[in-house]
Scaffold this active site. Sequence first.
Site, mmCIF file in Angstrom:
data_model
loop_
_atom_site.group_PDB
_atom_site.id
_atom_site.type_symbol
_atom_site.label_atom_id
_atom_site.label_comp_id
_atom_site.label_asym_id
_atom_site.label_seq_id
_atom_site.Cartn_x
_atom_site.Cartn_y
_atom_site.Cartn_z
ATOM 1 N N ASP A 191 9.840 -11.521 -3.711
ATOM 2 C CA ASP A 191 8.524 -11.502 -3.069
ATOM 3 C C ASP A 191 8.071 -12.881 -2.602
ATOM 4 O O ASP A 191 8.194 -13.885 -3.321
ATOM 5 C CB ASP A 191 7.472 -10.950 -4.043
ATOM 6 C CG ASP A 191 7.660 -9.460 -4.280
ATOM 7 O OD1 ASP A 191 8.699 -8.913 -3.875
ATOM 8 O OD2 ASP A 191 6.757 -8.858 -4.886
ATOM 9 N N ASP B 49 10.848 0.761 -1.811
ATOM 10 C CA ASP B 49 11.059 -0.367 -2.705
ATOM 11 C C ASP B 49 12.179 -0.019 -3.695
ATOM 12 O O ASP B 49 12.657 1.117 -3.719
ATOM 13 C CB ASP B 49 9.736 -0.599 -3.452
ATOM 14 C CG ASP B 49 9.465 -2.057 -3.726
ATOM 15 O OD1 ASP B 49 10.385 -2.865 -3.626
ATOM 16 O OD2 ASP B 49 8.297 -2.365 -4.056
HETATM 17 C C1 GLA Z 1 7.623 -5.244 -5.025
HETATM 18 C C2 GLA Z 1 7.753 -5.526 -3.533
HETATM 19 C C3 GLA Z 1 6.413 -5.910 -2.948
HETATM 20 C C4 GLA Z 1 5.396 -4.813 -3.231
HETATM 21 C C5 GLA Z 1 5.347 -4.519 -4.720
HETATM 22 C C6 GLA Z 1 4.512 -3.308 -5.019
HETATM 23 O O1 GLA Z 1 7.332 -6.396 -5.728
HETATM 24 O O2 GLA Z 1 8.673 -6.547 -3.298
HETATM 25 O O3 GLA Z 1 6.537 -6.127 -1.551
HETATM 26 O O4 GLA Z 1 5.765 -3.656 -2.508
HETATM 27 O O5 GLA Z 1 6.643 -4.261 -5.246
HETATM 28 O O6 GLA Z 1 4.506 -3.013 -6.376
#
Ligand code: GLA
Length: 579
Positions: free
Chosen positions: A248, A188
């Site tokens: 997301d 990430d």
């Molecule tokens: C980000 C990513 C998600 C998830 C969260 C975890 O928002 O985009 O897919 O992995 O972090 O904290």
Amino acid sequence: MRSSARSKVILTFLFVTLSFAIAGCGGSTNSDGAVSSGTPDAGVALAQVRYATPPMGWNSWNTFACKNTEATVKATADAIASNGMAAAGYRYVTVDDCWVGGRNPTTGQLYSNATTFPDGMQALADYVHGKGLRFGIYTSAGTNTCAGLSHGTRPASYPLGVGSGSLGHESVDAQTFANWGVDYVKIDYCGGNLSAFPAMRAGIAATGRPMFLSINPYSANATLPTNFAADGTLYVPAYADMSRISQDIAPNFTSVTSIIDISAADAAWAVPGYYNDMDMLEVGNGMSADQDTAHFIMWAMMSSGLNAGNDVTKQSAATQALLTNAGIISVNQDALALQAVLDTADSAGSLQVWTKPLSATGTRAVALLNRGATAAPITVNLANLGLKGTVQASNLATGATLGAVTTSLTQTVPATGAVLIELTGTDPQVVNGSLAGQNWIWSTVQSGTVAAKVFPAGSSLPAGASAAASIVTHAKSYVDGLTVNAPAQLVYRLDGHCSTFQSDIGLDAAAQGAGSVDYQVWADNVELYDSGTVTSSTPIKTVRVGVTGRKTLRLVVTDGQDGVTHDVADWANPSLVCS
Ligand code: GLA
């Protein structure tokens, strides 16, 4: 005719005459009949396709976020192994954020949270492997994980996690993951450092263990340019197997359709073995059955990873049936692994036809997507697809046969829903000679259309092409060619009839002395040629590759890692030797 245009035609005439004259002397005609314009360029190291189709699995984040535990992961693995999901192709069980306890100050190694993952990650990997599945793990490109930075999603009991991201520890973390038996690494971003992504790739390579590398440069408000290449920072497909392209996902149809549009805009960046990741699935997480179906169909069509994001231990029969639908999954796992492109849309943009060729010759997957609030008929026209002969249609999701189609097929599609069709007819197969006037079966360009200039004037252009500025590189005129704005790709059906592909390559006069690109030639997802960086001052190169037995040819021009402004590139005198 303007005088400059006339002089180009004359130049072309002279070139054709000269070529025939030389060929007539036998001087530059190769044994297989291809006319050579130069010594073939050796190119640079070729890319290896590590994963031939998008990954399928499950990820903990969308349902469990930081409430994820060893017990939930084990229960998920049990369910996937026994409920038909493993048999349908789901392989990776990935623990997302919030498993980290911290980093051992002596060894530098990560360890798991003692409360939620008390037995440690190696034991969990062993458990998942024992179910016949593969184990995935999360880390980040910063000094902390995303949830470690965000108190909103972090339970009070969860330690701050400072020092638990992989930045500066990529090699040791890759080795730790390898030691644990990890098969899939999601890294990430969350305000980390871009350097962590290629460093993690290098770290993984050094371990010798195959680990799928999924990166997310878009998390937590980071708005980085498409595939980074747009700002010249990194060319992601060179090292990541998959990259997120959006913020997301959320379990609503607006989120789903917005990600479809982003993925469509990024289609030209996806090369064999590299997938645009549309994020974990929200199937079974609260949308309507029709919305779930449309979401799953489009993720399959666009060759995204299919990582379920629901609680598979409690899913409804309908969710289970959708997630294991063999027809839809076959589109995602098709060996040609092309991303669907938009064929047509109504003026409001709510009734859409998306298409992609499948590996079997003459076959197309077609998604009829209704983004609107009422059920509506959506029509796919065969003429747009280039299919010939008798075309048979079936509904891939239900298996229903829809019979022979002559000119078009119309289906009523529910509101915020989709219907997935397979059409099988006869593809335009390439023939011996110049490629410039021939039909491709799939093309994707980030901006503009593909321009084909075909001589003699009046020859027809392939579908999707526009008449080009003349094909001129370094003030040299060619008989014909294809001019593209990078990133751009074209796929042709060879169906095993051809032996050699050849083309001269170089930036077009329209690049105005600037620009830099990378040319790639792929056949059946094997890279046959890679030019490395070509700029306007690079001398013209000749590409010449054997394609005997190959079913498809894929011509790629992508960015030279300095942004795509001025990246107007030519395939000059592209030709095939075919029987
Ligand atoms: C980000 C990513 C998600 C998830 C969260 C975890 O928002 O985009 O897919 O992995 O972090 O904290």
